[in-house]
Design a protein around this motif. Sequence first.
Motif, PDB file in Angstrom:
ATOM      1  N   VAL A   1       0.849  -1.192   0.000  1.00  0.00           N
ATOM      2  CA  VAL A   1       0.000   0.000   0.000  1.00  0.00           C
ATOM      3  C   VAL A   1       0.886   1.243   0.000  1.00  0.00           C
ATOM      4  N   ASP A   2       0.862   1.982  -1.102  1.00  0.00           N
ATOM      5  CA  ASP A   2       1.552   3.259  -1.191  1.00  0.00           C
ATOM      6  C   ASP A   2       0.500   4.335  -0.961  1.00  0.00           C
ATOM      7  N   PRO A   3       0.506   5.001   0.196  1.00  0.00           N
ATOM      8  CA  PRO A   3      -0.587   5.936   0.528  1.00  0.00           C
ATOM      9  C   PRO A   3      -0.413   7.272  -0.185  1.00  0.00           C
ATOM     10  N   VAL A   4      -0.646   7.262  -1.492  1.00  0.00           N
ATOM     11  CA  VAL A   4      -0.404   8.440  -2.326  1.00  0.00           C
ATOM     12  C   VAL A   4      -1.362   9.562  -1.934  1.00  0.00           C
ATOM     13  N   MET A   5      -0.782  10.707  -1.564  1.00  0.00           N
ATOM     14  CA  MET A   5      -1.603  11.841  -1.125  1.00  0.00           C
ATOM     15  C   MET A   5      -1.325  13.112  -1.908  1.00  0.00           C
ATOM     16  N   VAL A   6      -0.062  13.332  -2.280  1.00  0.00           N
ATOM     17  CA  VAL A   6       0.326  14.563  -2.956  1.00  0.00           C
ATOM     18  C   VAL A   6       1.270  14.222  -4.093  1.00  0.00           C
ATOM     19  N   ALA A   7       1.068  14.821  -5.262  1.00  0.00           N
ATOM     20  CA  ALA A   7       1.973  14.617  -6.389  1.00  0.00           C
ATOM     21  C   ALA A   7       3.286  15.355  -6.151  1.00  0.00           C
ATOM     22  N   LYS A   8       4.314  14.979  -6.918  1.00  0.00           N
ATOM     23  CA  LYS A   8       5.631  15.582  -6.742  1.00  0.00           C
ATOM     24  C   LYS A   8       5.577  17.098  -6.868  1.00  0.00           C
ATOM     25  N   GLY A   9       4.711  17.595  -7.745  1.00  0.00           N
ATOM     26  CA  GLY A   9       4.623  19.034  -7.939  1.00  0.00           C
ATOM     27  C   GLY A   9       3.760  19.751  -6.917  1.00  0.00           C
ATOM     28  N   GLY A  10       3.139  19.009  -5.986  1.00  0.00           N
ATOM     29  CA  GLY A  10       2.366  19.619  -4.921  1.00  0.00           C
ATOM     30  C   GLY A  10       0.864  19.455  -5.026  1.00  0.00           C
ATOM     31  N   ALA A  11       0.364  18.891  -6.117  1.00  0.00           N
ATOM     32  CA  ALA A  11      -1.088  18.737  -6.284  1.00  0.00           C
ATOM     33  C   ALA A  11      -1.625  17.666  -5.333  1.00  0.00           C
TER      34      ALA A  11
ATOM     35  N   THR B   1       4.186   1.950   2.470  1.00  0.00           N
ATOM     36  CA  THR B   1       5.385   2.666   2.014  1.00  0.00           C
ATOM     37  C   THR B   1       5.194   4.181   2.041  1.00  0.00           C
ATOM     38  N   PRO B   2       5.021   4.794   3.215  1.00  0.00           N
ATOM     39  CA  PRO B   2       4.792   6.241   3.263  1.00  0.00           C
ATOM     40  C   PRO B   2       6.095   7.038   3.217  1.00  0.00           C
ATOM     41  N   ASN B   3       6.036   8.227   2.592  1.00  0.00           N
ATOM     42  CA  ASN B   3       7.121   9.179   2.784  1.00  0.00           C
ATOM     43  C   ASN B   3       6.822   9.987   4.051  1.00  0.00           C
ATOM     44  N   ALA B   4       7.690  10.918   4.396  1.00  0.00           N
ATOM     45  CA  ALA B   4       7.520  11.642   5.656  1.00  0.00           C
ATOM     46  C   ALA B   4       6.218  12.438   5.724  1.00  0.00           C
ATOM     47  N   PRO B   5       5.857  13.230   4.696  1.00  0.00           N
ATOM     48  CA  PRO B   5       4.578  13.953   4.784  1.00  0.00           C
ATOM     49  C   PRO B   5       3.367  13.023   4.900  1.00  0.00           C
ATOM     50  N   GLU B   6       3.400  11.901   4.194  1.00  0.00           N
ATOM     51  CA  GLU B   6       2.284  10.953   4.285  1.00  0.00           C
ATOM     52  C   GLU B   6       2.211  10.336   5.671  1.00  0.00           C
TER      53      GLU B   6
ATOM     54  N   THR C   1      -0.356   9.766  11.002  1.00  0.00           N
ATOM     55  CA  THR C   1      -0.102   9.540  12.436  1.00  0.00           C
ATOM     56  C   THR C   1      -0.234  10.794  13.295  1.00  0.00           C
ATOM     57  N   GLY C   2      -0.114  11.979  12.681  1.00  0.00           N
ATOM     58  CA  GLY C   2      -0.102  13.207  13.468  1.00  0.00           C
ATOM     59  C   GLY C   2       1.235  13.486  14.119  1.00  0.00           C
ATOM     60  N   LEU C   3       2.243  12.653  13.821  1.00  0.00           N
ATOM     61  CA  LEU C   3       3.572  12.820  14.398  1.00  0.00           C
ATOM     62  C   LEU C   3       4.479  13.583  13.433  1.00  0.00           C
ATOM     63  N   THR C   4       5.471  14.274  13.973  1.00  0.00           N
ATOM     64  CA  THR C   4       6.443  14.979  13.148  1.00  0.00           C
ATOM     65  C   THR C   4       7.536  14.008  12.711  1.00  0.00           C
ATOM     66  N   VAL C   5       7.846  14.042  11.425  1.00  0.00           N
ATOM     67  CA  VAL C   5       8.902  13.166  10.890  1.00  0.00           C
ATOM     68  C   VAL C   5       9.973  14.061  10.273  1.00  0.00           C
TER      69      VAL C   5
ATOM     70  N   VAL D   1      -8.350  10.369   3.908  1.00  0.00           N
ATOM     71  CA  VAL D   1      -7.209   9.968   4.739  1.00  0.00           C
ATOM     72  C   VAL D   1      -7.683   9.054   5.873  1.00  0.00           C
ATOM     73  N   ALA D   2      -8.821   9.391   6.473  1.00  0.00           N
ATOM     74  CA  ALA D   2      -9.371   8.553   7.549  1.00  0.00           C
ATOM     75  C   ALA D   2      -9.722   7.167   7.028  1.00  0.00           C
ATOM     76  N   ALA D   3     -10.221   7.102   5.789  1.00  0.00           N
ATOM     77  CA  ALA D   3     -10.545   5.803   5.205  1.00  0.00           C
ATOM     78  C   ALA D   3      -9.286   4.980   4.960  1.00  0.00           C
ATOM     79  N   VAL D   4      -8.217   5.635   4.522  1.00  0.00           N
ATOM     80  CA  VAL D   4      -6.947   4.924   4.347  1.00  0.00           C
ATOM     81  C   VAL D   4      -6.465   4.370   5.685  1.00  0.00           C
ATOM     82  N   LYS D   5      -6.562   5.167   6.734  1.00  0.00           N
ATOM     83  CA  LYS D   5      -6.144   4.707   8.066  1.00  0.00           C
ATOM     84  C   LYS D   5      -6.967   3.507   8.518  1.00  0.00           C
ATOM     85  N   ALA D   6      -8.277   3.593   8.309  1.00  0.00           N
ATOM     86  CA  ALA D   6      -9.172   2.557   8.833  1.00  0.00           C
ATOM     87  C   ALA D   6      -9.171   1.291   7.989  1.00  0.00           C
ATOM     88  N   LEU D   7      -9.036   1.427   6.652  1.00  0.00           N
ATOM     89  CA  LEU D   7      -9.261   0.294   5.763  1.00  0.00           C
ATOM     90  C   LEU D   7      -8.002  -0.220   5.063  1.00  0.00           C
TER      91      LEU D   7
END
Length: 265
Positions: A105-115, A138-143, A148-152, A123-129
């Motif tokens: 699962v790659d939790p894709v949230m933002v494109a490289k250019g910022g979109a 395979t999350p990057n730091a922003p994902e 998690t709500g934690l700073t990376v 996001v809540a559905a990704v967390k739950a399901l």
Amino acid sequence: MSDFKGRVLILAGSDSGGGAGIQADIKAVTMLGGFAATAITAVTVQNTLGVHGVHPLPIELIRAQAEAVLDDIGADALKTGMLGSVEVVETVAALIDQAEAPAVVDPVMVAKGGAALLPDQAVAAVKALMIPRAALLTPNAPEAEALTGLTVADLDGQRRAGEALLELGARAVLMKGGHVPGERLIDVLMTPDGETLFEGERVETRHTHGTGCTLASACAAGLAKGLPLPIAVAEAWAYVAEAIRRAPGLGGGHGPLDHAWPVRR
């Protein structure tokens, strides 16, 4: 019945620029000896300069693509990328259960250019399901921060977020360090049994479009072939590192990797 092992069903969006999304996924799986099949979730209008349009596909069409593959070809692993909405997350979660194969699962949230590629409510559905269904997340730091709500911001932050994601149900987490400051790039593979560090020189380049998609798909190819998780990740990590180093320099923005470098050397 074929005894081929390495079938990967990819559920993700299409990138018209060919550097990320389904196109990157197919290239990576193929180059690492797997067979890639797809269920496209959305069509994007995209190049190295950014995402200029996103057109989601109907839920029934996404489901029909995946079921057509599973009913006939089957899958030894699944890989998920851009999902785009709560409804797609719910559909893909059900398809993972149906496939009974490990899912990267790659939790894709933002494109490289910022979109933004995932609305906040999804996001809540990704967390739950999705996280509880991930054989590898395979999350990057922003994902990871969004989930998690934690700073990376350093290696300790990567570890803390990884532990939190394991607690949310992922069976393994590859905490990527591309966005984490430091002279060297460090990714951390975390499981309930311990961790493995993947460390290398940071390549200063703007040609990193599709890195996350490529790495996740390469990991899925390894799992589909039956490799142990640390070996699958190591093979994928080495493949992507060289693909970045050999990037062809295409486009005026965030350019793609050289997915085909193994056949060019």
